[in-house]
Design a protein around this motif. Structure first.
Motif, PDB file in Angstrom:
ATOM      1  N   ARG A  66       0.867  -1.175   0.000  1.00 62.02           N
ATOM      2  CA  ARG A  66       0.000   0.000   0.000  1.00 62.02           C
ATOM      3  C   ARG A  66       0.896   1.214   0.000  1.00 62.02           C
ATOM      4  O   ARG A  66       1.985   1.206   0.549  1.00 62.02           O
ATOM      5  CB  ARG A  66      -0.864   0.006   1.256  1.00 62.02           C
ATOM      6  CG  ARG A  66      -1.828  -1.160   1.348  1.00 62.02           C
ATOM      7  CD  ARG A  66      -3.149  -0.820   0.733  1.00 62.02           C
ATOM      8  NE  ARG A  66      -4.187  -1.782   1.100  1.00 62.02           N
ATOM      9  CZ  ARG A  66      -5.470  -1.622   0.830  1.00 62.02           C
ATOM     10  NH1 ARG A  66      -5.885  -0.535   0.213  1.00 62.02           N
ATOM     11  NH2 ARG A  66      -6.345  -2.533   1.172  1.00 62.02           N
ATOM     12  N   GLY A  67       0.455   2.272  -0.607  1.00 66.97           N
ATOM     13  CA  GLY A  67       1.240   3.492  -0.564  1.00 66.97           C
ATOM     14  C   GLY A  67       2.089   3.677  -1.801  1.00 66.97           C
ATOM     15  O   GLY A  67       1.767   3.191  -2.889  1.00 66.97           O
ATOM     16  N   LEU A  68       3.187   4.377  -1.633  1.00 67.86           N
ATOM     17  CA  LEU A  68       3.985   4.809  -2.767  1.00 67.86           C
ATOM     18  C   LEU A  68       4.789   3.668  -3.381  1.00 67.86           C
ATOM     19  O   LEU A  68       5.176   2.717  -2.694  1.00 67.86           O
ATOM     20  CB  LEU A  68       4.936   5.928  -2.338  1.00 67.86           C
ATOM     21  CG  LEU A  68       4.283   7.219  -1.830  1.00 67.86           C
ATOM     22  CD1 LEU A  68       5.350   8.189  -1.342  1.00 67.86           C
ATOM     23  CD2 LEU A  68       3.415   7.850  -2.902  1.00 67.86           C
ATOM     24  N   CYS A  69       5.042   3.822  -4.648  1.00 66.52           N
ATOM     25  CA  CYS A  69       5.927   2.933  -5.387  1.00 66.52           C
ATOM     26  C   CYS A  69       7.366   3.163  -4.918  1.00 66.52           C
ATOM     27  O   CYS A  69       7.819   4.298  -4.859  1.00 66.52           O
ATOM     28  CB  CYS A  69       5.743   3.274  -6.866  1.00 66.52           C
ATOM     29  SG  CYS A  69       7.079   2.908  -7.997  1.00 66.52           S
ATOM     30  N   LYS A  70       8.071   2.105  -4.552  1.00 69.46           N
ATOM     31  CA  LYS A  70       9.438   2.241  -4.073  1.00 69.46           C
ATOM     32  C   LYS A  70      10.328   1.180  -4.706  1.00 69.46           C
ATOM     33  O   LYS A  70       9.870   0.077  -4.997  1.00 69.46           O
ATOM     34  CB  LYS A  70       9.482   2.058  -2.548  1.00 69.46           C
ATOM     35  CG  LYS A  70       8.838   3.173  -1.752  1.00 69.46           C
ATOM     36  CD  LYS A  70       8.954   2.904  -0.275  1.00 69.46           C
ATOM     37  CE  LYS A  70       8.324   3.999   0.558  1.00 69.46           C
ATOM     38  NZ  LYS A  70       9.080   5.265   0.451  1.00 69.46           N
ATOM     39  N   LEU A  71      11.583   1.516  -4.858  1.00 70.10           N
ATOM     40  CA  LEU A  71      12.555   0.526  -5.340  1.00 70.10           C
ATOM     41  C   LEU A  71      13.302  -0.118  -4.183  1.00 70.10           C
ATOM     42  O   LEU A  71      14.250  -0.869  -4.400  1.00 70.10           O
ATOM     43  CB  LEU A  71      13.533   1.172  -6.327  1.00 70.10           C
ATOM     44  CG  LEU A  71      12.934   1.549  -7.680  1.00 70.10           C
ATOM     45  CD1 LEU A  71      14.012   2.143  -8.586  1.00 70.10           C
ATOM     46  CD2 LEU A  71      12.277   0.358  -8.361  1.00 70.10           C
ATOM     47  N   TYR A  72      12.906   0.165  -2.967  1.00 65.20           N
ATOM     48  CA  TYR A  72      13.454  -0.516  -1.811  1.00 65.20           C
ATOM     49  C   TYR A  72      12.503  -1.648  -1.443  1.00 65.20           C
ATOM     50  O   TYR A  72      11.295  -1.527  -1.614  1.00 65.20           O
ATOM     51  CB  TYR A  72      13.606   0.455  -0.649  1.00 65.20           C
ATOM     52  CG  TYR A  72      14.568   1.570  -0.942  1.00 65.20           C
ATOM     53  CD1 TYR A  72      14.124   2.822  -1.338  1.00 65.20           C
ATOM     54  CD2 TYR A  72      15.944   1.353  -0.850  1.00 65.20           C
ATOM     55  CE1 TYR A  72      15.007   3.835  -1.620  1.00 65.20           C
ATOM     56  CE2 TYR A  72      16.835   2.369  -1.130  1.00 65.20           C
ATOM     57  CZ  TYR A  72      16.365   3.602  -1.506  1.00 65.20           C
ATOM     58  OH  TYR A  72      17.245   4.604  -1.799  1.00 65.20           O
ATOM     59  N   PRO A  73      13.012  -2.753  -0.907  1.00 60.53           N
ATOM     60  CA  PRO A  73      12.160  -3.927  -0.665  1.00 60.53           C
ATOM     61  C   PRO A  73      11.253  -3.801   0.556  1.00 60.53           C
ATOM     62  O   PRO A  73      11.109  -4.748   1.332  1.00 60.53           O
ATOM     63  CB  PRO A  73      13.188  -5.052  -0.478  1.00 60.53           C
ATOM     64  CG  PRO A  73      14.403  -4.373   0.020  1.00 60.53           C
ATOM     65  CD  PRO A  73      14.427  -3.026  -0.639  1.00 60.53           C
ATOM     66  N   GLN A  74      10.629  -2.658   0.717  1.00 60.07           N
ATOM     67  CA  GLN A  74       9.710  -2.438   1.833  1.00 60.07           C
ATOM     68  C   GLN A  74       8.304  -2.755   1.366  1.00 60.07           C
ATOM     69  O   GLN A  74       7.449  -1.866   1.272  1.00 60.07           O
ATOM     70  CB  GLN A  74       9.830  -1.004   2.324  1.00 60.07           C
ATOM     71  CG  GLN A  74      11.196  -0.681   2.878  1.00 60.07           C
ATOM     72  CD  GLN A  74      11.416   0.813   3.064  1.00 60.07           C
ATOM     73  OE1 GLN A  74      10.661   1.639   2.564  1.00 60.07           O
ATOM     74  NE2 GLN A  74      12.480   1.160   3.763  1.00 60.07           N
ATOM     75  N   TYR A  75       8.086  -4.004   1.049  1.00 57.85           N
ATOM     76  CA  TYR A  75       6.810  -4.472   0.530  1.00 57.85           C
ATOM     77  C   TYR A  75       6.240  -5.528   1.454  1.00 57.85           C
ATOM     78  O   TYR A  75       6.971  -6.252   2.112  1.00 57.85           O
ATOM     79  CB  TYR A  75       6.991  -5.035  -0.886  1.00 57.85           C
ATOM     80  CG  TYR A  75       7.145  -3.960  -1.943  1.00 57.85           C
ATOM     81  CD1 TYR A  75       8.284  -3.172  -1.994  1.00 57.85           C
ATOM     82  CD2 TYR A  75       6.135  -3.715  -2.868  1.00 57.85           C
ATOM     83  CE1 TYR A  75       8.423  -2.172  -2.938  1.00 57.85           C
ATOM     84  CE2 TYR A  75       6.267  -2.724  -3.833  1.00 57.85           C
ATOM     85  CZ  TYR A  75       7.415  -1.953  -3.863  1.00 57.85           C
ATOM     86  OH  TYR A  75       7.538  -0.968  -4.804  1.00 57.85           O
ATOM     87  N   ASN A  76       4.935  -5.607   1.463  1.00 57.69           N
ATOM     88  CA  ASN A  76       4.263  -6.507   2.400  1.00 57.69           C
ATOM     89  C   ASN A  76       4.081  -7.916   1.850  1.00 57.69           C
ATOM     90  O   ASN A  76       4.062  -8.880   2.603  1.00 57.69           O
ATOM     91  CB  ASN A  76       2.889  -5.932   2.755  1.00 57.69           C
ATOM     92  CG  ASN A  76       2.996  -4.553   3.354  1.00 57.69           C
ATOM     93  OD1 ASN A  76       2.704  -3.556   2.695  1.00 57.69           O
ATOM     94  ND2 ASN A  76       3.428  -4.467   4.602  1.00 57.69           N
ATOM     95  N   TYR A  77       3.895  -8.006   0.539  1.00 61.78           N
ATOM     96  CA  TYR A  77       3.580  -9.303  -0.068  1.00 61.78           C
ATOM     97  C   TYR A  77       4.538  -9.574  -1.215  1.00 61.78           C
ATOM     98  O   TYR A  77       4.825  -8.670  -2.010  1.00 61.78           O
ATOM     99  CB  TYR A  77       2.130  -9.312  -0.584  1.00 61.78           C
ATOM    100  CG  TYR A  77       1.135  -8.932   0.472  1.00 61.78           C
ATOM    101  CD1 TYR A  77       0.574  -7.662   0.516  1.00 61.78           C
ATOM    102  CD2 TYR A  77       0.753  -9.855   1.445  1.00 61.78           C
ATOM    103  CE1 TYR A  77      -0.330  -7.312   1.491  1.00 61.78           C
ATOM    104  CE2 TYR A  77      -0.153  -9.509   2.427  1.00 61.78           C
ATOM    105  CZ  TYR A  77      -0.693  -8.241   2.443  1.00 61.78           C
ATOM    106  OH  TYR A  77      -1.590  -7.898   3.423  1.00 61.78           O
ATOM    107  N   TRP A  78       4.976 -10.829  -1.295  1.00 61.48           N
ATOM    108  CA  TRP A  78       5.962 -11.220  -2.291  1.00 61.48           C
ATOM    109  C   TRP A  78       5.528 -12.493  -3.007  1.00 61.48           C
ATOM    110  O   TRP A  78       4.924 -13.380  -2.400  1.00 61.48           O
ATOM    111  CB  TRP A  78       7.311 -11.483  -1.623  1.00 61.48           C
ATOM    112  CG  TRP A  78       7.945 -10.249  -1.096  1.00 61.48           C
ATOM    113  CD1 TRP A  78       7.691  -9.637   0.086  1.00 61.48           C
ATOM    114  CD2 TRP A  78       8.945  -9.465  -1.743  1.00 61.48           C
ATOM    115  NE1 TRP A  78       8.463  -8.507   0.216  1.00 61.48           N
ATOM    116  CE2 TRP A  78       9.249  -8.378  -0.891  1.00 61.48           C
ATOM    117  CE3 TRP A  78       9.627  -9.567  -2.965  1.00 61.48           C
ATOM    118  CZ2 TRP A  78      10.203  -7.400  -1.215  1.00 61.48           C
ATOM    119  CZ3 TRP A  78      10.569  -8.610  -3.291  1.00 61.48           C
ATOM    120  CH2 TRP A  78      10.844  -7.539  -2.416  1.00 61.48           C
TER     121      TRP A  78
END
Length: 122
Positions: free
Chosen positions: A100-112
């Motif tokens: 959720r939220g901004l697009c990032k190139l850092y792996p701060q993502y909830n689902y993979w």
């Protein structure tokens, strides 16, 4: 819970193209930014590209700018990564991820997702 499944990886010669797909099951991707990451043996996971939930904003790593294109089709609940002019150094496992939220190139993502192998070799 968002479940992501990548597909489209394979073996390709240098200069060739592949299109990766990231499909979601059991939920909609409409509200999620989606990122593509890759990890080569012995290296850290790196951000390749990301796209906002609306598709109106995208971002690319310098190493793939001009060669890769990210897009999404929310009606199909799928995000794509078109990879052209592939190089040997693009060889890696490619993962998609949702947040959720901004697009990032850092792996701060909830689902993979589980990843799909891309091998560039002559």
């Amino acid at each position: 819970q968002v479940q992501l499944v990548e597909s489209g990886g394979g073996l390709v010669q240098p200069g060739g193209s592949l299109r990766l797909s990231c499909a979601a099951s059991r939920s909609t991707l409409d509200y999620y930014a989606i990122g593509w990451f890759r990890q080569a043996p012995g290296k850290e996971r790196e951000g390749v590209s990301c796209i906002s939930s609306s598709g109106g904003s995208t971002n690319y790593a310098d190493s793939v700018k001009g060669r890769f294109t990210i897009s999404r089709d929310n009606a199909k609940n799928t995000v794509y990564l078109q990879m052209n002019s592939l190089k040997l150094e693009d060889t890696a496992i490619y993962f998609c991820a949702a947040r959720r939220g901004l697009c990032k190139l850092y792996p701060q993502y909830n689902y993979w997702g589980q990843g799909t192998q891309v091998t560039v070799s002559s």
